[in-house]
Design an enzyme around this catalytic site. Sequence first.
Site, PDB file in Angstrom:
ATOM      1  N   ASP A 139       0.855  -1.178   0.000  1.00 42.25           N
ATOM      2  CA  ASP A 139       0.000   0.000   0.000  1.00 42.25           C
ATOM      3  C   ASP A 139       0.889   1.224   0.000  1.00 42.25           C
ATOM      4  O   ASP A 139       1.881   1.267   0.724  1.00 42.25           O
ATOM      5  CB  ASP A 139      -0.883  -0.001   1.247  1.00 42.25           C
ATOM      6  N   ARG A 141     -17.707  18.098  -1.774  1.00 42.37           N
ATOM      7  CA  ARG A 141     -16.312  17.698  -1.878  1.00 42.37           C
ATOM      8  C   ARG A 141     -15.375  18.899  -1.717  1.00 42.37           C
ATOM      9  O   ARG A 141     -14.386  19.033  -2.426  1.00 42.37           O
ATOM     10  CB  ARG A 141     -16.049  16.922  -3.158  1.00 42.37           C
ATOM     11  N   LYS A 169     -11.891  25.462  -0.238  1.00 41.01           N
ATOM     12  CA  LYS A 169     -10.683  24.708  -0.600  1.00 41.01           C
ATOM     13  C   LYS A 169     -11.142  23.321  -1.012  1.00 41.01           C
ATOM     14  O   LYS A 169     -11.973  22.704  -0.335  1.00 41.01           O
ATOM     15  CB  LYS A 169      -9.780  24.607   0.641  1.00 41.01           C
TER      16      LYS A 169
END
Lengths: 682, 208, 586
Positions: free
Chosen positions: A307, A382, A395
């Site tokens: 990962d 989002r 942001k």
Amino acid sequence: MTRKQSGGNTSLWDGAIVRRAAVDALRKLNPVTMMRNPVMFVVEVGSVLTAVLLLRDIHQQSAAFRFDLQITLWLWFTVLFANFAEAMAEGRGKAQADTLRRAKSETMANRALAAGGTEQVPSSKLRAGDIVFVGPGEMIPGDGEVIEGVAAVDESAITGESAPVIRESGGDRSAVTGGTRVLSDRITVRITSNPGETFLDRMIALVEGAERQKTPNEIALNILLAGLTIIFLLAVVTLQPLAIYSHSPQTVFVLVSLLVCLIPTTIGGLLSAIGIAGMDRLVQHNVLAMSGRAVEAAGDVNTLLLDKTGTITLGNRQAADFLPAPGVTKQDLAEAAQLSSLADETPEGRSIVVLAKEKFGLRGRDLANTHAEFVPFSATSRMSGINIENRAIRKGAADSIARYLEEIGGAMPEQVRADVETIARTGGTPLVVSENERALGVIHLKDIVKGGIRERFEQLRAMGIRTIMITGDNPLTAAAIAREAGVDDFLAEAKPKDKMDLIRREQAQGKLVAMTGDGTNDAPALAQADVGVAMNTGTQAAKEAGNMVDLDSNPTKLIEIVEIGKQLLMTRGSLTTFSIANDVAKYFAILPAMFAGTFPVLNALNIMHLRNPESAVLSAIIFNALIIIALIPLALRGVKYTPMSADMLLRRNLLLYGFGGIVLPFIGIKLIDMAITAIHLV
Amino acid sequence: MRKQLITAILYTVATTLLLGIAYPLAITALAQWWMPRQANGELITRGGTIIGSQLIGQSFTGSGYFYGRPSAAGNGYDAANSSGSNLGPTNAALITRVEQSAAQLRNDHGDADVPVDLVTTSGSGLDPDISPAAAQYQIPRVARETGLSQAQLAQLVQANTQPRQFGFLGEPRVNVLALNLSLRQRLAETRAASSSRAAGADSGKAQP
Amino acid sequence: MTANGWLQIFIFFAIVTLLAYPLGVYMANVFSGKRTWADPILRPVERLLYRVTGVSPDVEMRWTEYAVAMLLFSVVSMLVLYLIERMQQWLPFNPQHLGNVPAILAFNTAASFTTNTNWQSYVPETTMSYLTQMAGLAYHNFTSAAVGMALAVAFIRGIARRECETLGNFWVDVTRGILWVLLPGATLAALLLVSQGVVQNLHPYTTATLIAPQTVTAQGATQRITTQTIAQGPVASQEAIKELGTNGGGFFNTNSAHPFENPTPFSNLLEMVLIFAIPAGLTVTLGRMTGSPRHGWAVFAAMAILFAAGVSVAYHAEAHGNPLFRGVDQHATALQSGGNMEGKEVRFGVVNSALFATVTTDTSCGAVNSMHDSFTPLGGMVPLVNMMLGEVVFGGVGSGLYGMLIFVILSVFIAGLMVGRTPEYLGKKIEAYDVQMSMLFVLVFPVIILIFSAIAVLLPGVGTSSIANPGPHGLTEILYAFTSTAANNGSAFAGLNANTNFYNMTLGFSMLAGRFLMIIPMLAVAGNLARKKIVPASAGTFPVTTPLFTMLLVGIIVIVGALTFFPALTLGPVLEHLLLQAGKTF
């Protein structure tokens, strides 16, 4: 990488362990136990045989008694030394198991009743599915899943790590282990294992070696050793008729000595110790392997799935730069970015505040007295931000901000779009900051590749292991990080199914795949992988699917696991080679001794110039016994491992253990011969 | 299994016909057609009688001949019963036999060491050859026994010495049967020449 | 030892090496069913053969089916040979009117030729009719070699195939081996041999009238010998396949020492090249069919090293001669080869005798051009050790390669762990079952040799009474007999009288066990390997193509072989050598 020793600091020759091993060595003489090891069983049978014949010697007051006695004693020592080696390897595990058992001491649990309320039951009565409540200072009564609450838990009993860890319901940090202690807060736990099947139980069994089953390579090696033993048994048994033909029949003592010297007692005596020690080494690294098979598989791994986050890069992205839009100063952008992130507790958010502070001297402001309204991140918008004094600072990802600006009548300047693209292409994550309908610029978030990881991958490549980075990032970002970290390949925008498909694909090519995982959605892939290392912090599902658990929950450890697996196999191979190579010298010691009495010309084969036949046979058998003791440290520690190509490894080990195995006994037997003739043993 | 068994039987029969009958007969036919002399054993005929094979050694132990090697085939050079001595290197029988042969040869040939092939039996017991060394070793004796000069014999030996095949293969060797045949021929020629010289002298004398 | 001697050895081996590549590639094509130059002639013959015998050429066999077909063919053809021997008196091609072969000898011989051993307890000139030689013995020279090749190819397929249950079709492999490789090769070689003087006829034996009649005294009777009976026969056709198929069964008693089997140095070179040709070529076939040509050459190199070691020792020992021959000139000069010439032919000298002995025992051939029993102790130990190593130095046609590959598997297993992985051989993981079957394969050999030898030396009535040379040499004779038969070689320390019921039975069993008890586990390994996945090679893969691997392989072969038989060798040839140097005779 910290190397903690969970079982206390046990040195190789810890007094208590040695004492216990010495007793166990005697206990292991039981023929039923010995039968599992064909090589040493043959030695034991030989020892019994000579012991019986020794009685006849005494009865007949044989002149050879002194010699026969010594041979018999050394044969018994050979068996005992081998048993001792095994007992030593087990001893370290047993010491650890004792520590674990203390953690397992009976506790009372608060079990929820179906009708409401609780009852006190002993922890050993808990079944899977029971719900228990655990308060501060209480021991968690069994393995389970936190279904309510969050708590700091002391897991040092299992991991040896004294810093408490957070366990909370939901998500990937919900698993708790029986025998650990809650330090603060209350949690509700659903028990997931039945008595006797808990993690702690399995761990004790594992470190004790009670359930130890022979691993595939060990079985194969045992067959080889058994085969060689049969061959040598034949060679020795049929030697007597040939000797009779040559008018020089041999005593049973000499024949048994020859046999014991020829069969691979060195590796035969140390084989199980090597296996136990290999598992033990993993435990020392705080990794629990559920089977020896998994450890061996680790040595065989061709492909590592790693990962990205936490393994290749430091946990999270960090802000590295501010790129203002035309007509905006860097200072303004930084200020807006900082404002928008003040309430953002994510590591990324914090890193923005830190960067603004460090680069532009902007201090975090106390917003308590301003009328600031934070806009938290939501899955629909989002983006996050702050509304303060008519400023609506936002942001978020470039496309989200672009959509937002469009809605309120603004637009993204071309320059900002270009910056966004550049950052993405180089592997960074661009965050766009806007104020009202105006885009102020871009924050460059960067993945920070861990120091030294590149070299690590180069070593792996030299060993023939391919590394594949798994990341949820887009391919562009992934490629850039992959390049920087030096992995061989990457899987971008990885969903659990993609991971699974990748593993299947690799396996279809005959490769062995190792991976780490912690989430429930990792479980199928962990189960599919040949080596699946679950993080101890992970979910119960993940821990059950994998075949190893890393108590430190450190994904980088996969690399060390691979090395331990390789070291285990190398140790076996090296000692096997050494053991077989030893035989050459023993022949030159014993054969002339056997027949030079009848045929003095055969002294030409006595190239070591051993003093006399008795001394020659005795020296060989003593060497054969002592070499087992001498190699116990090597068997327990494993042969030195340095990452290099198979060709180089073979060259080095063949020289060391093959060639060395031929030469060393010549010297050793000669020295023993000199010693025993000096003290008039023969 | 049953089908395989039937196949095995049929296959054995079919291949026996092909490999066990057709192949050797075909080779025989070709060999007899192309190379009849070699295919029939390189037999040597004198006056219609087969006197031996170029390739098979014969026993020559009598005076006036070059000796061949000792033979363990039957009663010596039994070409229907090839055999070596199969005596091992430490067998006293071998050592004694070699010593006796060597002693005997030294009786007739002087004190020099005997070339090894003259005292050892060959593998087949039918070795047609001796080494050039063994042939030269015997020249003085044969000269003595036949009355031919050593130079003449040396020339005969030379003529009958086969060098290494293609210059490097095998060992140089002298075919004993061929050597003795040319020796006999030379003797006959010499006798014929001397008698014709005698006859010539006579006739010369007879002429006025 | 002479420069010319070394040159001859070098030239021989250079020819073998140059031949290996084209032949190996050709065989790979043949056994992969690819097109070859001979197809227009041979394809129709092949199809006809399948039609007549009911073979379905497209049906692939599992290893067990392959083994069953092989066993059935061997049993049936062995039985046919036995019957031919037992009935030859009434069959054609028997100009010498030889009687039927006694039962136990017929069994021994049938076992011997079916197993590619060609051990001969009999004197062929006085025992076997031309028909028995052609249709019985030479026939098996073809088939036992073809079976060996088929088995080797099946093994190669086991390595090369992935996740596959089958190894090919036994009948097809045997047929292709016979038609494409052995028959053309033997035909060409037979004609070349005839050109050198190897006889090829069906005449009765020739009677020659001696020019120098002899008087001999044998068993007290004086006898005048005026004629020489010269044995004849269809020799060249058998000689060619005897060498090409590494069979070794001589048409005559003294085999390739007999001038009619091996008349010239060139025929000798040709025979040696024929012996090595297919086994050496098969290493190339191995490399080709497994896609790792360098591995094929690494195996070839290991064989070459062992060959060179063997021939050097043998040549050295024989060239030094027998120290007990006094008054005898054993020095090598321009006029004689010198050395230990007992049992050797002048045309071959010590170098070609030592070379032939090495070649014939490196492989399972067993043809001899000199009598191994009369070699010096160390010279005679070379053929013995060559066989004890399992005849893997090029080895028998097919059997050499699969024997070598079993050693490769064991080497990879023992040393492979040292690189820290489960040992892999060309991508196939070597696991417990493979090791188990490989060990069984390796075990058969010492079991037969040592147990039978031990029994024989303990039985004075039937065992040691057959010994021709007393002392340690006698022990070597017995060891040699059981080693030669177990290894399916067939050469002998021929002094041992093996034509007794005890030896005919034990040696017969030893030959059957040495072939079939080893083939079954070998095929099991092949079948198991074929089922496995192939792990792609990487830097972590155990290298099987490097000089280091070659050395390792040599080491394992020598150590496993030497460790097993070193005690026996010590009491046999080693002791005899030391006693000979000390001047002791028996």
